[in-house]
Write a protein that holds these residues in place. Structure first.
Motif, PDB file in Angstrom:
ATOM      1  N   ALA A   1     -10.086   8.458  25.263  1.00 26.93           N
ATOM      2  CA  ALA A   1      -8.850   9.163  25.634  1.00 26.93           C
ATOM      3  C   ALA A   1      -7.625   8.459  25.066  1.00 26.93           C
ATOM      4  O   ALA A   1      -6.575   9.070  24.886  1.00 26.93           O
ATOM      5  N   ILE A   2      -7.762   7.171  24.769  1.00 25.49           N
ATOM      6  CA  ILE A   2      -6.649   6.411  24.193  1.00 25.49           C
ATOM      7  C   ILE A   2      -6.525   6.681  22.696  1.00 25.49           C
ATOM      8  O   ILE A   2      -5.455   6.555  22.118  1.00 25.49           O
ATOM      9  N   ARG A   3      -7.623   7.076  22.059  1.00 23.20           N
ATOM     10  CA  ARG A   3      -7.585   7.257  20.598  1.00 23.20           C
ATOM     11  C   ARG A   3      -7.534   8.712  20.133  1.00 23.20           C
ATOM     12  O   ARG A   3      -7.274   8.978  18.958  1.00 23.20           O
ATOM     13  N   THR A   4      -7.761   9.660  21.054  1.00 22.42           N
ATOM     14  CA  THR A   4      -7.716  11.061  20.627  1.00 22.42           C
ATOM     15  C   THR A   4      -7.421  11.974  21.812  1.00 22.42           C
ATOM     16  O   THR A   4      -7.724  11.618  22.958  1.00 22.42           O
ATOM     17  N   ILE A   5      -6.842  13.147  21.513  1.00 22.05           N
ATOM     18  CA  ILE A   5      -6.578  14.128  22.574  1.00 22.05           C
ATOM     19  C   ILE A   5      -7.698  15.164  22.575  1.00 22.05           C
ATOM     20  O   ILE A   5      -7.546  16.271  23.068  1.00 22.05           O
TER      21      ILE A   5
ATOM     22  N   LEU B   1      -3.626  10.074  15.817  1.00 22.69           N
ATOM     23  CA  LEU B   1      -3.657   9.051  16.864  1.00 22.69           C
ATOM     24  C   LEU B   1      -4.876   8.133  16.684  1.00 22.69           C
ATOM     25  O   LEU B   1      -4.798   6.928  16.913  1.00 22.69           O
ATOM     26  N   SER B   2      -5.986   8.710  16.259  1.00 23.65           N
ATOM     27  CA  SER B   2      -7.200   7.916  16.046  1.00 23.65           C
ATOM     28  C   SER B   2      -7.008   6.925  14.902  1.00 23.65           C
ATOM     29  O   SER B   2      -7.497   5.790  14.962  1.00 23.65           O
ATOM     30  N   MET B   3      -6.311   7.371  13.853  1.00 32.21           N
ATOM     31  CA  MET B   3      -6.051   6.462  12.728  1.00 32.21           C
ATOM     32  C   MET B   3      -5.148   5.310  13.170  1.00 32.21           C
ATOM     33  O   MET B   3      -5.331   4.175  12.741  1.00 32.21           O
TER      34      MET B   3
ATOM     35  N   ASP C   1      -7.336   3.092  15.488  1.00 31.34           N
ATOM     36  CA  ASP C   1      -8.346   2.330  14.757  1.00 31.34           C
ATOM     37  C   ASP C   1      -7.704   1.250  13.901  1.00 31.34           C
ATOM     38  O   ASP C   1      -8.241   0.138  13.785  1.00 31.34           O
ATOM     39  N   SER C   2      -6.553   1.561  13.297  1.00 33.67           N
ATOM     40  CA  SER C   2      -5.940   0.540  12.429  1.00 33.67           C
ATOM     41  C   SER C   2      -5.485  -0.657  13.263  1.00 33.67           C
ATOM     42  O   SER C   2      -5.508  -1.790  12.776  1.00 33.67           O
ATOM     43  N   ILE C   3      -5.117  -0.413  14.507  1.00 31.88           N
ATOM     44  CA  ILE C   3      -4.762  -1.552  15.370  1.00 31.88           C
ATOM     45  C   ILE C   3      -6.026  -2.282  15.837  1.00 31.88           C
ATOM     46  O   ILE C   3      -6.073  -3.512  15.868  1.00 31.88           O
TER      47      ILE C   3
ATOM     48  N   LEU D   1     -10.194   1.494   4.495  1.00 36.70           N
ATOM     49  CA  LEU D   1     -11.471   2.081   4.080  1.00 36.70           C
ATOM     50  C   LEU D   1     -12.637   1.121   4.298  1.00 36.70           C
ATOM     51  O   LEU D   1     -13.737   1.539   4.650  1.00 36.70           O
ATOM     52  N   SER D   2     -12.391  -0.170   4.092  1.00 38.37           N
ATOM     53  CA  SER D   2     -13.487  -1.140   4.249  1.00 38.37           C
ATOM     54  C   SER D   2     -13.980  -1.159   5.704  1.00 38.37           C
ATOM     55  O   SER D   2     -15.155  -1.446   5.953  1.00 38.37           O
ATOM     56  N   HIS D   3     -13.099  -0.879   6.633  1.00 35.19           N
ATOM     57  CA  HIS D   3     -13.507  -0.861   8.043  1.00 35.19           C
ATOM     58  C   HIS D   3     -14.027   0.517   8.480  1.00 35.19           C
ATOM     59  O   HIS D   3     -15.011   0.600   9.210  1.00 35.19           O
ATOM     60  N   THR D   4     -13.381   1.592   8.024  1.00 38.96           N
ATOM     61  CA  THR D   4     -13.884   2.918   8.425  1.00 38.96           C
ATOM     62  C   THR D   4     -15.239   3.206   7.795  1.00 38.96           C
ATOM     63  O   THR D   4     -16.015   3.987   8.352  1.00 38.96           O
TER      64      THR D   4
END
Lengths: 421, 421
Positions: free
Chosen positions: B279-283, A100-102, A105-107, A275-278
């Motif tokens: 909370a929007i990016r991870t559980i 969910l984090s990926m 973050d990609s958005i 990768l450039s952003h993370t």
């Protein structure tokens, strides 16, 4: 005996019967929860080895797994999942504990910086996403939180309603679509090869249109049958849109829900972009956890063997849900439901206009359900009929009680509506 | 014998001598790296227990540590670090493996959504940050990446130049300041109680001004002495600005650099704000890794005991760096350097205008140094004199060779400059 076919007297009697059943249910003082697709502790026990087996630190790709670095993730683990997901290792990243984090973050990166093939950060204009519904509430929450307008399209048995999709992507503000391709949340639908190919070759007004291909349940079969996910990266490349898909997956429902490993796959340009952003936010993912996973899972076959053990625990729970729905609701034709061959949910459609009432009745009887409408953008189910059932977490006995109670609530709400007509 | 005091002939002779020394250095064919503040494998070995000791899963705060949930992080671990960081447990979050991510995300959230006390998302207007320099390049990279204008202010022995700070915060676009309060990167400076109190009570034009208090080296002493960090949360509360500070810390340089636990502390409103966005990016974060850490570290004293063992490994390396600088450069007065009592760096100032030349000379002799200017916003050292030395990673013998080589390069560059004057 469907409710339509009852006389007024019969209907009143039926309503009284359901009211009595509900009163009994309330008396029982239950405290049950079938809200979220969480693995049960029995399932988590299958990955005991992650907690107890020592790992030996070593150097991988020139980086000590314990130290900083290695932004792409541990090669050994990426190799296992590259095979399972059908993507080249070089186009697959392994991250921390939440895919969910990926996705989030990609958005966010797209909003702030734009994406390959795009001419501006998404925040510089209106952004809309197509949201096949019913769908996954956390996908919709990301959009809502970031001010991305969601356009619902119907989720069918073979994927989204492509006629609606085609119509909407003529709008250049439409930048993306959410897809759970295999054993979709909540309906269990599997996107067909044909629909995947249509998504890949779609003519979109936006040059930087993205498919958020959340393959959360790629290997999560509930039967002996395996639904192979369409090769979205290959299809998009072949159609001349290599940068269109971003694929996500994780071990959250393979190993430990809170301590798994997430994956992102995409074109070489998308991977370099991500990768450039993370690289600005981290000096690399937790490679020790990735090493534990590589050691514990061993091989693609190791993953499939583990999934077979999950199935032994999950299948009887799904069978129980389907049996109770069939026995209790079937005769009255007050609901329809899915019979998923994988994934984590059963999607129940009750009488139009009664889903909220069912969830409220259940709550007052001590049974927590996902809020009605949760599977729709902005939490708004236009027909107020959909309820997502998550059978995985409670023990079988509690699940049985919860489902019997839910059936009582569905019948009462249906009877109330019919009686007030 | 300083270079200034030499006659032309003496200077030519000195230059020739350095050229010969440098030629010899190049002959040696070194391949050494003192660029980054990475722990050595000896240091990582101190946390072997994290890799080998089984952990027992359990329920903490109603959540199975293996499952989804528990967004605040594991209470047992937060209790240990709340004491070390001097903050209430309820105002401390434990996250995944990189406090840099928490800093990055908290700025991204501010850009996209705004912060408590602010009236708009930061992206809606110009945003500037004060950047005490020399400072941490990854802080500066976040700002540059997000289009936040950095205003350099001088980093002194007791913190940033407060007169400059006071002048700049009269601009409402100035929304934040980076501070590494204890054993600052790269100078080792410790922000005094007085400077901290001034930062806390500063009158700022922006209502939503934030102090990014990156306490990365809170317990990372190199001597018997311990520099206690100022209580920035308490000071800001007392000054009527409870939401001003965001404190960050991590175990990256306590346990495993790539697989540690990060921490964020702040006012109750800031914590609620941060959680509402994460909370929007991870559980939830990886609680199993947090449990391993709680079990391995045991108590605040356990952390301090572990840090004493790090010191045993690190102190001789810092001593070597300082000894070589003193022996080789001292007599010629061609450089000044810091003598840090903690942290990970020695900051070396060479002759003005020669830092880039030194780094280039070193590179051509096989010695990798952090790029000249890296410790300044946009990589621009106005006097081209600062070089950050990271003694931790290489074994002592390699470090010795690298430092001797570096000294040769510093002397040659100084001689070249003097000779061309």
């Amino acid at each position: 005996m469907t409710l339509d076919s009852l006389s007024r007297d019969q209907l009143d009697a039926f309503l009284a019967e359901q009211q009595q059943a509900y009163a009994d249910l309330q008396q029982a003082g239950l405290k049950l929860d079938i809200t979220r697709g969480k693995p049960s502790s029995d399932q988590l026990d299958l990955s005991e080895g992650l907690l107890t087996t020592p790992v030996e630190a070593h150097v991988s790709g020139g980086v000590d797994v314990r130290n900083y670095g290695g932004g792409t993730g541990l090669t050994e683990l990426r190799e296992i999942f590259a095979e399972l997901l059908g993507v080249p290792v070089g186009q697959l990243l392994a991250g921390n504990n939440a895919s969910l984090s990926m996705m989030h973050d990609s958005i966010v990166f797209a909003m702030l910086h734009g994406v390959p093939g795009g001419s501006a950060p998404w925040k510089d204009g209106p952004v809309k996403f197509l949201a096949p519904a019913p769908g996954y509430d956390r996908h919709f929450a990301i959009c809502e939180h970031l001010g991305i307008e969601m356009i619902p399209v119907e989720m069918r048995e073979d994927g989204p309603d492509m006629e609606a999709v085609r119509a909407h992507v003529a709008d250049p503000a439409v930048k993306g679509i959410w897809i759970v391709p295999t054993y979709s949340n909540p309906t269990g639908a599997v996107v067909s090869e044909q629909v995947a190919a249509e998504l890949a070759s779609l003519e979109t007004a936006a040059d930087d249109f993205r498919i958020y291909w959340d393959n959360a349940y790629a290997v999560h079969d509930l039967t002996e049958e395996h639904a192979k996910s369409a090769d979205i990266l290959g299809l998009c490349s072949a159609a001349g849109h290599p940068d269109r898909p971003l694929m996500f997956a994780s071990t959250s429902k393979i190993t430990l829900a809170g301590s798994g490993v997430s994956f992102l796959a995409g074109s070489p340009d998308n991977i370099a972009w991500y990768l450039s952003h993370t690289a600005i936010r981290t000096i690399g993912p937790d490679k020790v956890n990735q090493l534990r996973h590589a050691q514990f899972l061993g091989s693609p076959q190791g993953v499939l063997d583990l999934m077979a053990r999950h199935r032994e625990i999950l299948a009887p729970k799904f069978d129980t849900v389907l049996r109770i729905l069939s026995e209790r609701l079937g005769p009255h034709e007050v609901a329809t439901w899915t019979t998923p061959k994988g994934g984590y949910f059963v999607s129940l459609d009750v009488v139009d206009g009664t889903a909220s009432r069912v969830v409220q009745l259940a709550k007052e009887a001590g049974i927590s359900l996902t809020p009605a409408g949760a599977s729709f953008p902005y939490g708004k189910d236009p027909r107020d009929r959909n309820i997502r059932i998550a059978p995985s977490f409670p023990p079988l006995q509690e699940l049985t009680l919860a489902m019997e109670g839910l059936a009582t609530c569905v019948l009462l709400a249906a009877a109330e509506k019919a009686a007030s007509a």
